[in-house]
Design an enzyme around this catalytic site. Structure first.
Site, PDB file in Angstrom:
ATOM      1  N   SER A 272       0.809  -1.221   0.000  1.00 39.14           N
ATOM      2  CA  SER A 272       0.000   0.000   0.000  1.00 39.14           C
ATOM      3  C   SER A 272       0.841   1.269   0.000  1.00 39.14           C
ATOM      4  O   SER A 272       0.293   2.372  -0.125  1.00 39.14           O
ATOM      5  CB  SER A 272      -0.933   0.017   1.220  1.00 39.14           C
ATOM      6  N   SER A 273       2.169   1.140   0.143  1.00 38.04           N
ATOM      7  CA  SER A 273       3.009   2.342   0.151  1.00 38.04           C
ATOM      8  C   SER A 273       4.458   1.975  -0.159  1.00 38.04           C
ATOM      9  O   SER A 273       4.820   0.797  -0.238  1.00 38.04           O
ATOM     10  CB  SER A 273       2.950   3.045   1.514  1.00 38.04           C
TER      11      SER A 273
ATOM     12  N   SER B  37      15.237  -6.621   2.140  1.00 35.51           N
ATOM     13  CA  SER B  37      16.080  -6.391   3.309  1.00 35.51           C
ATOM     14  C   SER B  37      16.468  -4.908   3.330  1.00 35.51           C
ATOM     15  O   SER B  37      15.611  -4.043   3.153  1.00 35.51           O
ATOM     16  CB  SER B  37      17.312  -7.303   3.282  1.00 35.51           C
TER      17      SER B  37
ATOM     18  N   TYR C 297      16.118  -2.584  14.118  1.00 38.34           N
ATOM     19  CA  TYR C 297      15.903  -2.789  12.676  1.00 38.34           C
ATOM     20  C   TYR C 297      16.960  -3.672  12.025  1.00 38.34           C
ATOM     21  O   TYR C 297      16.642  -4.641  11.322  1.00 38.34           O
ATOM     22  CB  TYR C 297      15.873  -1.414  12.007  1.00 38.34           C
TER      23      TYR C 297
ATOM     24  N   LYS D  72      16.707  -7.310   9.623  1.00 39.04           N
ATOM     25  CA  LYS D  72      17.087  -7.375   8.214  1.00 39.04           C
ATOM     26  C   LYS D  72      18.254  -8.341   7.984  1.00 39.04           C
ATOM     27  O   LYS D  72      18.356  -8.962   6.930  1.00 39.04           O
ATOM     28  CB  LYS D  72      17.428  -5.969   7.699  1.00 39.04           C
TER      29      LYS D  72
END
Length: 280
Positions: free
Chosen positions: A14-15, A144, A158, A162
């Site tokens: 959606s974005s 990633s 974060y 990843k």
């Protein structure tokens, strides 16, 4: 065209990078299913993707789900398959980032980041594999980050999530190849998306200075590199020269990068200390 009549399921569609990739695939004749949490954003994105279609027979489908909730994402993917058909491509683009100083970030942020970025991708792959295996073909693309190649100051929630995707992709590659399923992992640089705008609100100054040394890409440019990588069946897709060098030589250049990052952090700390002394 290669992507004509193929079905691509995109989480986080959606974005950002997910939406840009969905629009580009639609412009090449693909059928698209997007999955995200926000119904309003989903509907708005669906209209944009519809506008990119090149023929009226293309199907654009959207379904609401939280990828961190296994039952939700499994049900969403099954709905996509039942509605649009067996997926040829899965792109796991759903993700969050909440930068901050490690000691100040609540443990719940670490848990939520791993749940969305890593387990959300894992659940999605598990859900599509049976149908891909049945047709003996398919492509799985994990999004990633450059922060999945080298740890970045301020990104303690974060970066590990990843890194985990990288380990998953490398482990899965050999298992999926005999099944006719290709896996790729993408290491985008900082990309101009709503997510980056949110990140910048909580980024420590040190993190801003470190990440500010690299070029920021548009989501559309990253999407083009993703499609090139899919077409050439590349395992590691690293847009741009900076990410290409980091992707190939990250272990060799990590000591030099860490030295450079430490200098930036030291300058910020010394500057803050001087300001504190002056105020005192």
């Amino acid at each position: 065209m290669k992507f004509a009549r193929q079905h691509a399921i995109i989480t986080g569609g959606s974005s950002g990078i997910g939406k840009a990739t969905a629009k580009l695939l639609a412009s090449k004749g693909a059928n698209i299913s997007i999955i995200a949490r926000d119904r309003a954003k989903l509907e708005a994105a669906k209209l944009e993707i519809e506008a990119a279609k090149i023929n009226s027979k293309q199907q654009i489908f959207s379904v609401e789900a939280d990828v961190a909730q296994r039952s939700q994402i499994e049900q969403a993917i099954q709905t996509c398959i039942a509605t649009v058909g067996t997926p040829d491509i899965l792109i796991t683009s759903a993700g969050i980032a909440s930068p901050g100083y490690f000691q100040e970030v609540p443990i719940e942020v670490f848990e939520r980041t791993m749940a969305i970025n890593y387990f959300g991708s894992l659940y999605s792959i598990k859900a599509v594999l049976p149908s891909m295996e049945k047709q003996q073909k398919g492509q799985v693309v994990l999004i990633s980050s450059g922060a999945g190649l080298i740890g970045i100051y301020g990104y303690t929630p974060y970066s590990p999530s990843k890194f985990a995707l990288r380990g998953l992709a490398e482990s899965l590659r050999g298992e999926l190849k005999p099944l006719g399923i290709q896996i790729s992992i993408v290491y985008p640089p900082d990309t101009d998306t709503p997510q980056l705008e949110i990140e910048n609100k909580s980024k420590p100054l040190e993190t801003k200075l470190i990440t500010g040394t690299a070029q920021t890409w548009s989501a559309q440019a990253v999407a083009r590199e993703i499609l090139k990588g899919i077409e050439t069946k590349k395992f590691a897709i690293a847009p741009g020269s900076e990410m290409a060098i980091l992707g190939r030589f990250h272990s060799l250049i990590a000591p030099g990068l860490n030295w450079y990052f430490d200098r930036i952090v030291a300058k910020v700390k010394n500057s803050n200390l001087r300001q504190f002394i002056k105020k005192d």
